[in-house]
Design a protein around this motif. Sequence first.
Motif, mmCIF file in Angstrom:
data_model
loop_
_atom_site.group_PDB
_atom_site.id
_atom_site.type_symbol
_atom_site.label_atom_id
_atom_site.label_comp_id
_atom_site.label_asym_id
_atom_site.label_seq_id
_atom_site.Cartn_x
_atom_site.Cartn_y
_atom_site.Cartn_z
ATOM 1 N N TRP A 91 -76.014 0.945 33.120
ATOM 2 C CA TRP A 91 -75.579 1.010 31.648
ATOM 3 C C TRP A 91 -75.384 2.578 31.354
ATOM 4 O O TRP A 91 -76.414 3.319 31.808
ATOM 5 N N SER A 146 -76.396 6.016 29.549
ATOM 6 C CA SER A 146 -77.481 6.455 28.929
ATOM 7 C C SER A 146 -78.629 5.550 28.923
ATOM 8 O O SER A 146 -79.295 5.187 28.055
ATOM 9 N N THR A 147 -79.268 5.361 30.232
ATOM 10 C CA THR A 147 -80.468 4.492 30.451
ATOM 11 C C THR A 147 -81.435 5.255 31.304
ATOM 12 O O THR A 147 -81.143 5.939 31.986
ATOM 13 N N ARG A 194 -84.513 4.422 33.285
ATOM 14 C CA ARG A 194 -85.260 3.280 34.320
ATOM 15 C C ARG A 194 -86.683 3.985 34.682
ATOM 16 O O ARG A 194 -87.155 4.949 34.800
ATOM 17 N N THR A 196 -81.991 1.632 27.117
ATOM 18 C CA THR A 196 -80.455 1.996 27.007
ATOM 19 C C THR A 196 -80.202 2.489 25.681
ATOM 20 O O THR A 196 -80.566 1.799 24.687
ATOM 21 N N SER A 247 -76.928 3.716 24.493
ATOM 22 C CA SER A 247 -75.682 3.723 24.538
ATOM 23 C C SER A 247 -75.219 2.515 23.645
ATOM 24 O O SER A 247 -75.616 1.331 24.070
ATOM 25 N N ILE A 250 -73.944 -1.056 25.410
ATOM 26 C CA ILE A 250 -74.963 -2.232 25.688
ATOM 27 C C ILE A 250 -75.026 -3.516 24.525
ATOM 28 O O ILE A 250 -75.108 -4.467 24.759
#
Length: 173
Positions: free
Chosen positions: A79, A81-82, A84, A92, A94, A97
Amino acid sequence: MPALDDPNFHRTVTLICQHDESGAMGLVINRDADCTVGELLSQLKIDGGDRNLRETGVIAGGPVQRDRGFVLHDDPRSWPSTLRFGDGLAVTTSRDILDALARGDGPANVLVTLGYAGWEAGQLEDELAQNSWLTVPAERAILFRTPLAERWHAAARVLGIDPDQLADYAGHA
């Protein structure tokens, strides 16, 4: 911990999502933001979403940028702008999602939050050294399946601690 006097964090469970030499960022996962995902989707003019999604409460993720949305999930898909972190967790920011959630194509496990918790470089370390926080490993069951009101107790129980006894010990109710 009960001795932490900051009302923004009284009896909160905060998931640390990023922690490095620049500071730390986390999401409070047990405070209701007094709105639903359906209301948020409507504000963003996103149609769709089944009844369960639309009635899901949004979480007050922290005192910083309370108008900014974050979606905590464990979906392995890419996705935009994630961030992790941890063992398969992600945050996220963005809009896509939220669009996917409304279409029924989003992550199965999600927490939608507004705002975040942030610490400057060294600030969280200082608070940890002062025993202001009790640290426990992140558990998906607490994040995604435990009712909001039970998360503080559930997180402490991971270490075999009854947080009510800590509150009594610290002189707080």
